[in-house]
Every structure is written in structure tokens, then in C-alpha cells.
Design a protein around this motif. Structure first.
Motif, PDB file in Angstrom:
ATOM      1  N   LYS A 175       0.846  -1.201   0.000  1.00 34.55           N
ATOM      2  CA  LYS A 175       0.000   0.000   0.000  1.00 34.55           C
ATOM      3  C   LYS A 175       0.880   1.249   0.000  1.00 34.55           C
ATOM      4  N   ASN A 176       0.355   2.349  -0.498  1.00 38.26           N
ATOM      5  CA  ASN A 176       1.106   3.615  -0.470  1.00 38.26           C
ATOM      6  C   ASN A 176       0.724   4.438   0.764  1.00 38.26           C
ATOM      7  N   SER A 177       1.252   5.666   0.818  1.00 41.57           N
ATOM      8  CA  SER A 177       1.097   6.476   2.032  1.00 41.57           C
ATOM      9  C   SER A 177      -0.360   6.862   2.297  1.00 41.57           C
ATOM     10  N   THR A 178      -1.200   6.776   1.264  1.00 39.57           N
ATOM     11  CA  THR A 178      -2.605   7.123   1.490  1.00 39.57           C
ATOM     12  C   THR A 178      -3.491   5.879   1.498  1.00 39.57           C
ATOM     13  N   ASP A 179      -2.856   4.716   1.758  1.00 42.90           N
ATOM     14  CA  ASP A 179      -3.562   3.459   1.906  1.00 42.90           C
ATOM     15  C   ASP A 179      -4.195   2.943   0.615  1.00 42.90           C
ATOM     16  N   LEU A 204       0.015  -1.251  -6.577  1.00 43.50           N
ATOM     17  CA  LEU A 204      -0.228  -1.833  -7.893  1.00 43.50           C
ATOM     18  C   LEU A 204      -1.028  -0.874  -8.775  1.00 43.50           C
ATOM     19  N   ILE A 205      -2.066  -0.280  -8.185  1.00 43.38           N
ATOM     20  CA  ILE A 205      -2.933   0.601  -8.955  1.00 43.38           C
ATOM     21  C   ILE A 205      -2.250   1.939  -9.225  1.00 43.38           C
ATOM     22  N   GLU A 206      -1.536   2.443  -8.201  1.00 43.81           N
ATOM     23  CA  GLU A 206      -0.787   3.686  -8.393  1.00 43.81           C
ATOM     24  C   GLU A 206       0.214   3.526  -9.543  1.00 43.81           C
ATOM     25  N   SER A 207       0.977   2.422  -9.514  1.00 43.65           N
ATOM     26  CA  SER A 207       2.002   2.201 -10.539  1.00 43.65           C
ATOM     27  C   SER A 207       1.374   1.958 -11.908  1.00 43.65           C
TER      28      SER A 207
HETATM   29  C1  LIG Z   1      -2.098   5.712  -3.642  1.00 44.43           C
HETATM   30  O1  LIG Z   1      -2.634   4.779  -4.549  1.00 44.43           O
HETATM   31  C2  LIG Z   1      -3.925   5.102  -5.050  1.00 44.43           C
HETATM   32  C3  LIG Z   1      -4.345   3.985  -5.955  1.00 44.43           C
HETATM   33  O2  LIG Z   1      -4.352   2.779  -5.274  1.00 44.43           O
HETATM   34  C4  LIG Z   1      -3.897   6.431  -5.758  1.00 44.43           C
HETATM   35  O3  LIG Z   1      -5.190   6.767  -6.204  1.00 44.43           O
HETATM   36  C5  LIG Z   1      -3.353   7.494  -4.841  1.00 44.43           C
HETATM   37  O4  LIG Z   1      -3.218   8.703  -5.552  1.00 44.43           O
HETATM   38  C6  LIG Z   1      -1.990   7.074  -4.297  1.00 44.43           C
HETATM   39  N1  LIG Z   1      -1.501   8.035  -3.336  1.00 44.43           N
HETATM   40  C7  LIG Z   1      -0.375   8.727  -3.508  1.00 44.43           C
HETATM   41  C8  LIG Z   1       0.044   9.641  -2.388  1.00 44.43           C
HETATM   42  O5  LIG Z   1       0.307   8.629  -4.535  1.00 44.43           O
END
Ligand SMILES: *[C@@H]1O[C@H](CO)[C@@H](O)[C@H](O)[C@H]1NC(C)=O
Length: 219
Positions: free
Chosen positions: A129-133, A137-140
């Protein structure tokens, strides 16, 4: 972005398995039987929820790719990871039953075999998970899509990648995912060299592009 595309394999393979329409795929009887056995296996369903994913996909597949990825990740990451020994025995049985289909380069069977080989790093990567939970996978995936959509169509992926903005490439999520695959490759080189389209040179190039862009400590 070979790494990102590898992760989507697991999703594709579960979807394929769960669609359970093997009749049309030209599989050998022994391979079809083995696939049915996999889908019904309690041991496997305790760590990869094939049967509950099946009910997700048997209806019309609504929603965008990101929504589908989130549903799949939620259901896989809520279960414990499959043990290495379960994955190894599953792969051994699968390869034995589907020997003929693998030799004939059947797409579906090849895909499932790759997904089994790369299960461990893919499952780990899928659940970061990223910093905003949100799921890494989806962010990348979203970032990679943007990078590739904006690139000239015939440009090599490596060049596209090298030219992309650092903020989009050198993220904590990409670092975690790239290191997961890199470490797995160091420990299990055969998991990669067994893959038919695997090209060592491409991967080495991608790694140098990554460290060139993000610094030696990235990988
Ligand atoms: C964290 O990932 C979500 C997708 O899972 C994305 O929408 C969100 O922008 C990301 N947060 C950051 C801080 O990049």
C-alpha cells in the motif's frame, strides 16, 4: 515497465482460471482436469480465492480496470500467502498434466504457468500500500499507463521509461515492487529463465535505466 505487466499476469490468470471455460481453449483432457482440480482445491482457495473471484467475473465485468484490480487485490490480500511448498507442488502437477499444452505453446496454459512461477513476488507486490492506503499496484499501473499513452507508439519501452519524469518513476511504490522482483530473481533465477519470452538483456537494461534515473540505492 515489464515489472508492472508481470503483476497483471496474476490477475489475468485468476480471471482465466475462474472463467472456467476450458472447453473452447483446445486443452488436453489431462490439463483440463488439472485446471478443474486447481479451481476446486480447498488448499489453494485458502490463499488464492479462485472460486470467489469466479463469481466476480461470471457476471458482466463492470467497472474500470482499476476497480477490478482493487476488488481482486482486496480478496487476495485478505488471505494468508500460499506457502512455497504448495506453490511448488501445484506447479509440478500442473506442468505434468499440461506438458503437451505447454509444448504446443497454448497461450492460456503458458500464462498460468508464468503466474505460478512468479506468484510469490507478484502476491507481495499486489498487496503493497502507499502512504494514502491505496494499492501500489494501482498507483504504478495508472502512472505507467499515463507514461506509455503519452509516448510515441513505436518507441522502445526502455526509452519511454528513461524519458519519463522522475517523480513518476522513482516512487516508493515502484521501489518496493522493483526490489521485490529483483530479490526474487536473485534467489530464484529459474523462475524467470523458465519463461519463454524472458529476455535477460531487457531486464538488465531496465535495471540500469532504473538506477540511472533514480540513483544506485533505488535497487
Ligand atoms: C495511492 O494509490 C492510489 C491507488 O491505489 C492512488 O489513487 C493514490 O493517488 C496514491 N496516493 C499517492 C500519495 O500517490
Amino acid at each position: 515497465m515489464r515489472y508492472t505487466s508481470i503483476i497483471t499476469l496474476v490477475i489475468l490468470a485468476s480471471t482465466t482460471l475462474s472463467s472456467a471455460q476450458f472447453d473452447d481453449m483446445g486443452l488436453s483432457q489431462s490439463c483440463m482436469d488439472e485446471a478443474q482440480k486447481l479451481i476446486g482445491s480447498q488448499e489453494i482457495n485458502a490463499c488464492i480465492p479462485i472460486s470467489s473471484l469466479a463469481s466476480l467475473f461470471t457476471g458482466s465485468q463492470k467497472g474500470d480496470k482499476e476497480a477490478v484490480m482493487k476488488t481482486v487485490a482486496d480478496s487476495i490480500c485478505s488471505l494468508p500467502k500460499c506457502s512455497d511448498s504448495l506453490i511448488a507442488s501445484t506447479q509440478k502437477d500442473f506442468r505434468a498434466a499440461c506438458q503437451q499444452d505447454l509444448k504446443a505453446n497454448n497461450d492460456v496454459v503458458t500464462l498460468i504457468d508464468v503466474a505460478i512461477s512468479l506468484y510469490s513476488p507478484s502476491r507481495d507486490s499486489m498487496c503493497f500500500k502507499n502512504s494514502t492506503d491505496g494499492y501500489c499496484l494501482i498507483e504504478s499501473y495508472t502512472a505507467a499507463k499515463q507514461i506509455f499513452d503519452n509516448a510515441p507508439k513505436d518507441q522502445s519501452p526502455i526509452l519511454t521509461f528513461v524519458g519519463a519524469p522522475k517523480e513518476q518513476v522513482c516512487t516508493p511504490c515502484n521501489k518496493a515492487i522493483a526490489n521485490t522482483f529483483n530479490n526474487y530473481q536473485k534467489q530464484h533465477p529459474e523462475a524467470f529463465t523458465d519463461i519463454k519470452d524472458y529476455n535477460d538483456k531487457d531486464v538488465e537494461n531496465a535495471k540500469s535505466a532504473l538506477t540511472g534515473k533514480c540513483g544506485e540505492s533505488f535497487l
